[in-house]
Design a protein around this motif. Structure first.
Motif, PDB file in Angstrom:
ATOM      1  N   GLU A 229      -1.132-110.485   8.618  1.00 36.06           N
ATOM      2  CA  GLU A 229       0.065-111.166   9.112  1.00 36.06           C
ATOM      3  C   GLU A 229      -0.328-112.133  10.217  1.00 36.06           C
ATOM      4  OE1 GLU A 229       3.181-108.528  10.286  1.00 36.06           O
ATOM      5  OE2 GLU A 229       2.737-107.101   8.667  1.00 36.06           O
ATOM      6  N   LEU A 230       0.376-113.250  10.260  1.00 36.23           N
ATOM      7  CA  LEU A 230       0.100-114.293  11.252  1.00 36.23           C
ATOM      8  C   LEU A 230       1.420-114.844  11.767  1.00 36.23           C
ATOM      9  CD1 LEU A 230      -2.392-117.265  10.887  1.00 36.23           C
ATOM     10  CD2 LEU A 230       0.032-117.704  11.304  1.00 36.23           C
ATOM     11  N   THR A 231       1.553-114.896  13.089  1.00 36.80           N
ATOM     12  CA  THR A 231       2.737-115.480  13.721  1.00 36.80           C
ATOM     13  C   THR A 231       2.301-116.590  14.663  1.00 36.80           C
ATOM     14  OG1 THR A 231       3.883-113.346  13.651  1.00 36.80           O
ATOM     15  CG2 THR A 231       4.770-115.033  15.145  1.00 36.80           C
ATOM     16  N   GLN A 232       2.854-117.775  14.483  1.00 38.92           N
ATOM     17  CA  GLN A 232       2.583-118.875  15.403  1.00 38.92           C
ATOM     18  C   GLN A 232       3.496-118.719  16.614  1.00 38.92           C
ATOM     19  OE1 GLN A 232       2.799-122.704  13.504  1.00 38.92           O
ATOM     20  NE2 GLN A 232       1.285-122.193  11.934  1.00 38.92           N
ATOM     21  N   THR A 233       2.892-118.491  17.789  1.00 41.40           N
ATOM     22  CA  THR A 233       3.696-118.210  18.989  1.00 41.40           C
ATOM     23  C   THR A 233       4.009-119.466  19.794  1.00 41.40           C
ATOM     24  OG1 THR A 233       1.672-117.661  20.219  1.00 41.40           O
ATOM     25  CG2 THR A 233       2.861-115.850  19.155  1.00 41.40           C
ATOM     26  N   TRP A 234       3.139-120.442  19.773  1.00 37.37           N
ATOM     27  CA  TRP A 234       3.445-121.738  20.396  1.00 37.37           C
ATOM     28  C   TRP A 234       2.519-122.806  19.848  1.00 37.37           C
ATOM     29  CZ3 TRP A 234      -0.996-123.196  22.795  1.00 37.37           C
ATOM     30  CH2 TRP A 234      -1.757-122.242  23.476  1.00 37.37           C
ATOM     31  N   VAL A 235       2.976-124.055  19.984  1.00 33.91           N
ATOM     32  CA  VAL A 235       2.206-125.219  19.553  1.00 33.91           C
ATOM     33  C   VAL A 235       2.215-126.244  20.673  1.00 33.91           C
ATOM     34  CG1 VAL A 235       1.987-127.090  17.864  1.00 33.91           C
ATOM     35  CG2 VAL A 235       2.833-124.843  17.130  1.00 33.91           C
ATOM     36  N   ILE A 236       1.037-126.755  21.025  1.00 29.90           N
ATOM     37  CA  ILE A 236       0.925-127.848  21.991  1.00 29.90           C
ATOM     38  C   ILE A 236       0.429-129.075  21.233  1.00 29.90           C
ATOM     39  CG2 ILE A 236      -0.220-128.726  24.053  1.00 29.90           C
ATOM     40  CD1 ILE A 236      -0.434-125.877  25.058  1.00 29.90           C
ATOM     41  N   HIS A 237       1.257-130.108  21.206  1.00 29.72           N
ATOM     42  CA  HIS A 237       0.886-131.341  20.521  1.00 29.72           C
ATOM     43  C   HIS A 237       0.109-132.224  21.480  1.00 29.72           C
ATOM     44  CE1 HIS A 237       3.504-130.365  17.114  1.00 29.72           C
ATOM     45  NE2 HIS A 237       4.366-129.933  18.016  1.00 29.72           N
ATOM     46  N   GLY A 238      -0.916-132.877  20.978  1.00 29.96           N
ATOM     47  CA  GLY A 238      -1.722-133.755  21.818  1.00 29.96           C
ATOM     48  C   GLY A 238      -2.809-134.398  21.003  1.00 29.96           C
ATOM     49  N   SER A 239      -3.869-134.883  21.701  1.00 27.65           N
ATOM     50  CA  SER A 239      -4.972-135.513  20.978  1.00 27.65           C
ATOM     51  C   SER A 239      -5.660-134.517  20.053  1.00 27.65           C
ATOM     52  CB  SER A 239      -5.988-136.099  21.962  1.00 27.65           C
ATOM     53  OG  SER A 239      -6.456-135.113  22.849  1.00 27.65           O
ATOM     54  N   GLY A 240      -5.583-133.248  20.395  1.00 23.39           N
ATOM     55  CA  GLY A 240      -5.959-132.172  19.486  1.00 23.39           C
ATOM     56  C   GLY A 240      -4.848-131.143  19.532  1.00 23.39           C
ATOM     57  N   THR A 241      -4.175-130.898  18.421  1.00 26.74           N
ATOM     58  CA  THR A 241      -3.066-129.948  18.412  1.00 26.74           C
ATOM     59  C   THR A 241      -3.604-128.525  18.539  1.00 26.74           C
ATOM     60  OG1 THR A 241      -1.794-131.411  17.006  1.00 26.74           O
ATOM     61  CG2 THR A 241      -1.077-129.125  17.105  1.00 26.74           C
ATOM     62  N   LYS A 242      -2.974-127.731  19.409  1.00 25.35           N
ATOM     63  CA  LYS A 242      -3.371-126.339  19.611  1.00 25.35           C
ATOM     64  C   LYS A 242      -2.235-125.435  19.155  1.00 25.35           C
ATOM     65  CE  LYS A 242      -6.003-127.642  23.740  1.00 25.35           C
ATOM     66  NZ  LYS A 242      -5.407-128.979  23.951  1.00 25.35           N
ATOM     67  N   ILE A 243      -2.587-124.461  18.312  1.00 27.48           N
ATOM     68  CA  ILE A 243      -1.606-123.513  17.787  1.00 27.48           C
ATOM     69  C   ILE A 243      -2.032-122.107  18.169  1.00 27.48           C
ATOM     70  CG2 ILE A 243      -0.409-122.682  15.735  1.00 27.48           C
ATOM     71  CD1 ILE A 243      -2.350-125.789  15.249  1.00 27.48           C
ATOM     72  N   ALA A 244      -1.179-121.397  18.905  1.00 28.93           N
ATOM     73  CA  ALA A 244      -1.471-120.016  19.288  1.00 28.93           C
ATOM     74  C   ALA A 244      -0.976-119.072  18.206  1.00 28.93           C
ATOM     75  CB  ALA A 244      -0.816-119.683  20.620  1.00 28.93           C
ATOM     76  N   LEU A 245      -1.818-118.104  17.857  1.00 32.95           N
ATOM     77  CA  LEU A 245      -1.523-117.191  16.757  1.00 32.95           C
ATOM     78  C   LEU A 245      -1.606-115.745  17.231  1.00 32.95           C
ATOM     79  CD1 LEU A 245      -3.896-118.849  14.118  1.00 32.95           C
ATOM     80  CD2 LEU A 245      -1.470-119.374  14.503  1.00 32.95           C
ATOM     81  N   ASP A 246      -0.618-114.953  16.870  1.00 34.55           N
ATOM     82  CA  ASP A 246      -0.702-113.500  17.004  1.00 34.55           C
ATOM     83  C   ASP A 246      -1.000-112.938  15.616  1.00 34.55           C
ATOM     84  OD1 ASP A 246      -0.217-113.558  19.678  1.00 34.55           O
ATOM     85  OD2 ASP A 246       1.884-112.931  19.545  1.00 34.55           O
ATOM     86  N   LEU A 247      -1.996-112.044  15.537  1.00 32.57           N
ATOM     87  CA  LEU A 247      -2.515-111.620  14.242  1.00 32.57           C
ATOM     88  C   LEU A 247      -2.409-110.114  14.059  1.00 32.57           C
ATOM     89  CD1 LEU A 247      -5.834-113.682  14.411  1.00 32.57           C
ATOM     90  CD2 LEU A 247      -3.645-114.414  13.460  1.00 32.57           C
TER      91      LEU A 247
END
Length: 348
Positions: free
Chosen positions: A39-57
């Protein structure tokens, strides 16, 4: 174009929606066979020159004991300019194991094709704090950060390049685009240039000075640089020490560029005025302790430091799609004051 991926390596994601349990399972299994994400849940996303996606697994199988929270970083935004994560992936694959600078632990890299991608630990889970880029750091924290940068610079002093890492243009190529007529004038007339002092808002003069600075950046001795060591790319570890993030800008270049950009951008104007000379001397001492040879004389180091204020002042050209206006303004104010203090217009 031939497929350069290694066997079983997943294709690079092209959107946030493509970061799925199946994709992450394929990515993590490259280095950690037997890993399966249930299971994977995306907890937050930071948009920018490199997009960062935080995942709880939730893992179905985790033989390597990987963390239950990870960060995926990939080039998923359209900024109108190409963005590559490949340099940062190469950093974590090749450079990170050879240095002592505090940086996140990386569990997956993709750098065989553009634009690359990485999967990192979630620093927040182990008690790290992201830096407040507007408030700045204390003098002692900056001193600690300079010691880390000195150890990085000394490691490949006189060479700059690391075996297996190609020569990257760094931010100069991007800077050349931003300095073009039209865009420059739009920035001068906009809110990001509020703290740009005379005569640094004049494009014709800056177009003469900046290439001179970039030529100095390629003078010897070169060293290996983080390439974009501003406070937005740093964190404070659980023990209170500084660490460096976002290694997309790695390059071979001149130490003065990195030291000025970090030091003057990390301190309040008042703290910089009082402490910059002692901090620069401490950096040079740390270089010597790291084995860097030959070292610049004090007069040469001080001149280089002062000249590189010009590089930091170019923050006012940064698109607000890539950094918030308040962070751009804080940096322009700091470097604008420093450029005036040091009469940088008289140094070219």
């Amino acid at each position: 174009m031939a497929d350069s991926r290694i066997p079983n390596e997943p294709r690079l994601p092209k959107s946030v929606e493509e970061i799925t349990a199946a994709w992450l399972t394929s990515a993590l299994a490259v280095r950690h066979p037997g890993t399966r994400v249930g299971e994977l849940t995306q907890t937050w996303v930071i948009h920018g020159s490199g997009t960062k996606i935080a995942l709880d697994l939730v893992y179905e199988s985790n033989p390597a004991g990987l963390p239950a929270s990870l960060i995926v970083k990939a080039a998923l935004e359209d900024h109108g300019i190409p963005v590559s994560i490949r340099p940062e992936a190469l950093f974590y694959d090749i450079v990170r194991p050879q240095i002592s600078v505090s940086a996140p632990h990386c569990v997956y890299t993709a750098h065989r094709e553009e634009p690359g991608a990485i999967v990192l630990e979630n620093l927040l889970v182990r008690g790290c704090q992201m830096t407040d880029a507007i408030a700045g750091w204390s003098v002692d924290t900056v001193r600690h950060g300079l010691t880390q940068l000195a150890s990085l610079h000394a490691r490949w002093w006189g060479k700059g390049q690391v075996r297996g890492v190609p020569e990257f243009a760094g931010s100069n190529a991007f800077g050349a685009v931003l300095m073009e007529a039209g865009y420059w004038e739009s920035c001068v007339a906009g809110p990001t240039a509020e703290h740009v002092p005379e005569p640094f808002g004049d494009r014709e003069r800056m177009a003469r000075w900046v290439p001179v600075l970039w030529a100095l950046d390629n003078s010897t001795p070169r060293c290996f640089l983080h390439g974009d060591a501003h406070l937005g790319n740093t964190y404070i570890d659980a023990d209170g020490g500084p660490g460096f993030l976002d290694w997309q800008g790695i390059r071979a270049g001149h130490w003065g560029r990195e030291v000025c950009y970090f030091l003057a951008g990390a301190l309040s104007i008042e703290d910089r005025r009082v402490s910059e000379e002692s901090l620069l001397r401490g950096y040079l001492d740390a270089l010597a302790a790291g084995g860097a040879d030959p070292l610049p004389s004090w007069d040469a180091a001080w001149l280089s430091y002062r000249r590189h204020m010009l590089h930091g002042l170019l923050w006012f050209l940064c698109p607000t799609q890539m950094q918030p206006l308040e962070i751009i303004s804080a940096n322009v104010q700091r470097f604008g004051a420093a450029a005036s203090d040091h009469r940088v217009d008289r140094l070219f």
